[in-house]
Design an enzyme around this catalytic site. Structure first.
Site, PDB file in Angstrom:
ATOM      1  N   ARG A  55      -8.990   8.753  16.041  1.00  0.00           N
ATOM      2  CA  ARG A  55      -7.739   8.328  15.404  1.00  0.00           C
ATOM      3  C   ARG A  55      -7.147   9.520  14.662  1.00  0.00           C
ATOM      4  NH1 ARG A  55      -8.577   4.749  18.317  1.00  0.00           N
ATOM      5  NH2 ARG A  55      -8.386   2.496  18.012  1.00  0.00           N
TER       6      ARG A  55
ATOM      7  N   ARG B  79     -13.459  -3.560  20.682  1.00  0.00           N
ATOM      8  CA  ARG B  79     -12.447  -4.625  20.669  1.00  0.00           C
ATOM      9  C   ARG B  79     -11.610  -4.580  21.948  1.00  0.00           C
ATOM     10  NH1 ARG B  79      -9.820  -3.757  14.736  1.00  0.00           N
ATOM     11  NH2 ARG B  79     -11.134  -5.193  13.561  1.00  0.00           N
TER      12      ARG B  79
ATOM     13  N   ASP C  18       9.785  -7.379  -3.061  1.00  0.00           N
ATOM     14  CA  ASP C  18       8.524  -7.648  -2.365  1.00  0.00           C
ATOM     15  C   ASP C  18       8.181  -9.116  -2.612  1.00  0.00           C
ATOM     16  OD1 ASP C  18       5.842  -5.513  -1.627  1.00  0.00           O
ATOM     17  OD2 ASP C  18       5.670  -7.688  -1.602  1.00  0.00           O
TER      18      ASP C  18
ATOM     19  N   PHE D 158       0.829  -1.204   0.000  1.00  0.00           N
ATOM     20  CA  PHE D 158       0.000   0.000   0.000  1.00  0.00           C
ATOM     21  C   PHE D 158       0.872   1.267   0.000  1.00  0.00           C
ATOM     22  CE2 PHE D 158      -2.276   2.637   3.459  1.00  0.00           C
ATOM     23  CZ  PHE D 158      -2.848   3.498   2.540  1.00  0.00           C
TER      24      PHE D 158
ATOM     25  N   ALA E 104       7.315  -5.834   5.668  1.00  0.00           N
ATOM     26  CA  ALA E 104       6.913  -6.275   7.010  1.00  0.00           C
ATOM     27  C   ALA E 104       5.681  -7.148   6.899  1.00  0.00           C
ATOM     28  CB  ALA E 104       6.579  -5.062   7.885  1.00  0.00           C
TER      29      ALA E 104
ATOM     30  N   LYS F  25       8.731  -4.048  15.898  1.00  0.00           N
ATOM     31  CA  LYS F  25       8.841  -2.701  15.311  1.00  0.00           C
ATOM     32  C   LYS F  25       9.696  -1.824  16.229  1.00  0.00           C
ATOM     33  CE  LYS F  25       6.598  -2.627  11.399  1.00  0.00           C
ATOM     34  NZ  LYS F  25       7.336  -2.353  10.141  1.00  0.00           N
TER      35      LYS F  25
ATOM     36  N   GLY G 228       1.695  -7.369  -0.526  1.00  0.00           N
ATOM     37  CA  GLY G 228       1.674  -6.450  -1.659  1.00  0.00           C
ATOM     38  C   GLY G 228       1.097  -7.099  -2.911  1.00  0.00           C
TER      39      GLY G 228
ATOM     40  N   TYR H 119       4.271  -7.953  17.014  1.00  0.00           N
ATOM     41  CA  TYR H 119       4.417  -6.942  15.966  1.00  0.00           C
ATOM     42  C   TYR H 119       5.036  -5.659  16.539  1.00  0.00           C
ATOM     43  CZ  TYR H 119       2.989  -3.368  12.582  1.00  0.00           C
ATOM     44  OH  TYR H 119       2.978  -2.318  11.706  1.00  0.00           O
TER      45      TYR H 119
ATOM     46  N   SER I 196       5.755   1.830  13.790  1.00  0.00           N
ATOM     47  CA  SER I 196       4.313   2.019  13.927  1.00  0.00           C
ATOM     48  C   SER I 196       3.961   2.646  15.270  1.00  0.00           C
ATOM     49  CB  SER I 196       3.649   0.640  13.833  1.00  0.00           C
ATOM     50  OG  SER I 196       2.353   0.671  14.363  1.00  0.00           O
TER      51      SER I 196
HETATM   52  C1  UD1 Z   1      -3.703   0.734  14.277  1.00  0.00           C
HETATM   53  C2  UD1 Z   1      -2.957  -0.322  13.513  1.00  0.00           C
HETATM   54  C3  UD1 Z   1      -2.482  -1.389  14.441  1.00  0.00           C
HETATM   55  C4  UD1 Z   1      -1.695  -0.782  15.591  1.00  0.00           C
HETATM   56  C5  UD1 Z   1      -2.468   0.346  16.267  1.00  0.00           C
HETATM   57  C6  UD1 Z   1      -1.570   1.063  17.243  1.00  0.00           C
HETATM   58  C7  UD1 Z   1      -3.871  -0.471  11.283  1.00  0.00           C
HETATM   59  C8  UD1 Z   1      -4.736  -1.227  10.350  1.00  0.00           C
HETATM   60  N1  UD1 Z   1      -3.832  -0.926  12.539  1.00  0.00           N
HETATM   61  O1  UD1 Z   1      -4.822   0.141  14.889  1.00  0.00           O
HETATM   62  O2  UD1 Z   1      -1.656  -2.237  13.724  1.00  0.00           O
HETATM   63  O3  UD1 Z   1      -1.463  -1.753  16.573  1.00  0.00           O
HETATM   64  O4  UD1 Z   1      -2.875   1.278  15.274  1.00  0.00           O
HETATM   65  O5  UD1 Z   1      -1.981   2.324  17.557  1.00  0.00           O
HETATM   66  O6  UD1 Z   1      -3.251   0.512  10.930  1.00  0.00           O
HETATM   67  N2  UD1 Z   1     -12.875  -0.713  13.582  1.00  0.00           N
HETATM   68  C9  UD1 Z   1     -14.225  -0.958  13.429  1.00  0.00           C
HETATM   69  N3  UD1 Z   1     -14.618  -1.857  12.484  1.00  0.00           N
HETATM   70  C10 UD1 Z   1     -13.739  -2.524  11.674  1.00  0.00           C
HETATM   71  C11 UD1 Z   1     -12.360  -2.250  11.825  1.00  0.00           C
HETATM   72  C12 UD1 Z   1     -11.973  -1.345  12.802  1.00  0.00           C
HETATM   73  O7  UD1 Z   1     -15.055  -0.404  14.156  1.00  0.00           O
HETATM   74  O8  UD1 Z   1     -14.169  -3.315  10.831  1.00  0.00           O
HETATM   75  C13 UD1 Z   1     -12.447   0.239  14.617  1.00  0.00           C
HETATM   76  C14 UD1 Z   1     -11.414  -0.328  15.560  1.00  0.00           C
HETATM   77  O9  UD1 Z   1     -12.006  -1.035  16.608  1.00  0.00           O
HETATM   78  C15 UD1 Z   1     -10.700   0.944  16.008  1.00  0.00           C
HETATM   79  C16 UD1 Z   1     -10.772   1.853  14.778  1.00  0.00           C
HETATM   80  O10 UD1 Z   1     -11.809   1.321  13.959  1.00  0.00           O
HETATM   81  O11 UD1 Z   1     -11.357   1.528  17.086  1.00  0.00           O
HETATM   82  C17 UD1 Z   1      -9.504   1.889  13.972  1.00  0.00           C
HETATM   83  O12 UD1 Z   1      -9.130   0.551  13.703  1.00  0.00           O
HETATM   84  P1  UD1 Z   1      -7.856   0.178  12.781  1.00  0.00           P
HETATM   85  O13 UD1 Z   1      -7.959   0.790  11.464  1.00  0.00           O
HETATM   86  O14 UD1 Z   1      -7.700  -1.311  12.871  1.00  0.00           O
HETATM   87  O15 UD1 Z   1      -6.643   0.933  13.472  1.00  0.00           O
HETATM   88  P2  UD1 Z   1      -6.131   0.980  14.988  1.00  0.00           P
HETATM   89  O16 UD1 Z   1      -7.047   0.297  15.908  1.00  0.00           O
HETATM   90  O17 UD1 Z   1      -5.822   2.399  15.263  1.00  0.00           O
END
Ligand code: UD1
Length: 312
Positions: free
Chosen positions: A215, A273, A32, A12, A79, A151, A37, A147, A123
């Site tokens: 976020r 989660r 890669d 990506f 990675a 990192k 990828g 992970y 990360s």
């Molecule tokens: C991201 C990183 C993760 C890292 C974390 C550390 C990604 C994909 N993940 O997680 O590797 O450990 O930062 O800060 O970049 N959500 C939903 N529905 C879904 C998927 C996600 O509600 O189908 C919610 C999650 O519960 C979360 C939010 O969306 O609250 C963001 O999720 P995600 O994109 O997985 O990122 P992080 O949780 O920030």
């Protein structure tokens, strides 16, 4: 001509970086193994780059490549980027996420390769669930998964090889990067890649929690600009947060995206989660201090993402 190696260059973020560097006139070499990828990510530039389908864990291959390559810049993006996968396969992901990195640094050191920069991509996962807010590069870390541990270790090795052996190195910590070509196919994929897919295919989207979790989203093209700036315009042996420096509640992002797409997301609510972070924002003063300014608002980034996805 500047020669650049991108490991993970079919992924990506790596593929966006490859496009940008080719446009800048650099000679780009991509390694890669296509485990995450996709070759299609490089279709537009396939005649301009050299591509090796190969794992970075193959020492002999990497040594030969590094020795013959005469690279000016090495961007290390290869990675296993799935946190969940690292929990299931800690040893294997450790080999990719840490050992291959140290191996490359060690080869650069012992062969005195005259690189201009080795940039390692870490990360925000290294911060874990610590209370510090917003996260500065000096905030406490609490890597909670294989992970995040790998990192963190790799970014320390990167900076330390710089300090101990006088190699120009730097590391970055990505926050929530989004944009075209992000793979939406696992439940642990970036949330906006999943939202995009659900909007497009009219599928139900599972919202974990009430959507108030925030976020710090950054558009992939801004990330690429930050990477190039950090590798070419700084000499500091250090770590940079890469983010926008804003926090947005997930539900607000979803509402904005619905407006752009002109359709309503079918949301199914579930419990938050386990271990989900309720608030995330980066302090980006360090990145700003080298002249970086994000060019993409969330609205513009999502609009472009949707346009891309609607065409492809
Ligand atoms: C991201 C990183 C993760 C890292 C974390 C550390 C990604 C994909 N993940 O997680 O590797 O450990 O930062 O800060 O970049 N959500 C939903 N529905 C879904 C998927 C996600 O509600 O189908 C919610 C999650 O519960 C979360 C939010 O969306 O609250 C963001 O999720 P995600 O994109 O997985 O990122 P992080 O949780 O920030």
């Amino acid at each position: 001509m500047t020669k650049v190696l991108i490991t993970g260059g079919a992924g990506f973020i790596g593929s966006f970086l490859a496009h940008k560097l080719v446009a800048n006139g650099d000679k780009v070499i991509v390694v890669d193994d296509l485990s995450m990828g996709r070759l299609e990510n490089l279709t537009d530039i396939k005649d301009e780059i050299v591509f090796y389908k190969h794992t970075v864990c193959d020492e002999q291959f990497m040594h030969d490549l590094l020795l013959k390559g005469n690279f000016d810049y090495i961007y290390y993006l290869a990675a296993v980027s799935s946190v969940a996968d690292s929990v299931v396969r800690p040893w294997y992901t450790h080999l990719v996420n840490q050992e291959s990195v140290v191996n490359t640094l060690e080869f650069i050191r012992t062969n005195h390769l005259p690189i201009k920069k080795f940039l390692f991509t870490s990360s925000a996962a290294v911060y874990g669930n610590t209370a510090d807010f917003p996260k500065t590069e000096n905030s406490h870390v609490d890597p909670l998964t294989p992970y995040a541990i790998d990192k963190y270790a790799s970014e320390r090795y990167t900076v330390d090889y710089g300090r101990l052996y006088d190699i120009p190195t730097v590391a970055v910590r990505f926050f929530n990067v989004y944009g075209p070509r992000q793979n939406p196919n696992s439940e642990y994929s970036g949330v906006l890649s999943i939202v995009t897919k659900c909007l497009k295919e009219n599928k139900p989207f599972t919202l974990y929690g009430d959507g108030s979790q925030t976020r710090d989203f950054i558009y992939v093209e801004d990330v690429v600009d930050a990477l190039i700036k950090i590798s070419t315009e700084t000499d500091e042996l250090t770590v940079y947060n890469i983010a926008n420096g804003d926090e947005t509640p997930l539900i607000d992002v979803i509402r904005t995206y619905e407006n752009i797409a002109g359709s309503k997301l079918n949301i199914i609510k579930k419990e938050a989660r386990l271990g989900d972070i309720s608030k995330s924002r980066a302090d980006v003063s360090k990145l700003k201090s080298i002249g970086f300014k994000p060019q993409w608002s969330l609205h513009d980034g999502l609009t472009n993402y949707w346009k891309y996805y609607s065409k492809n």
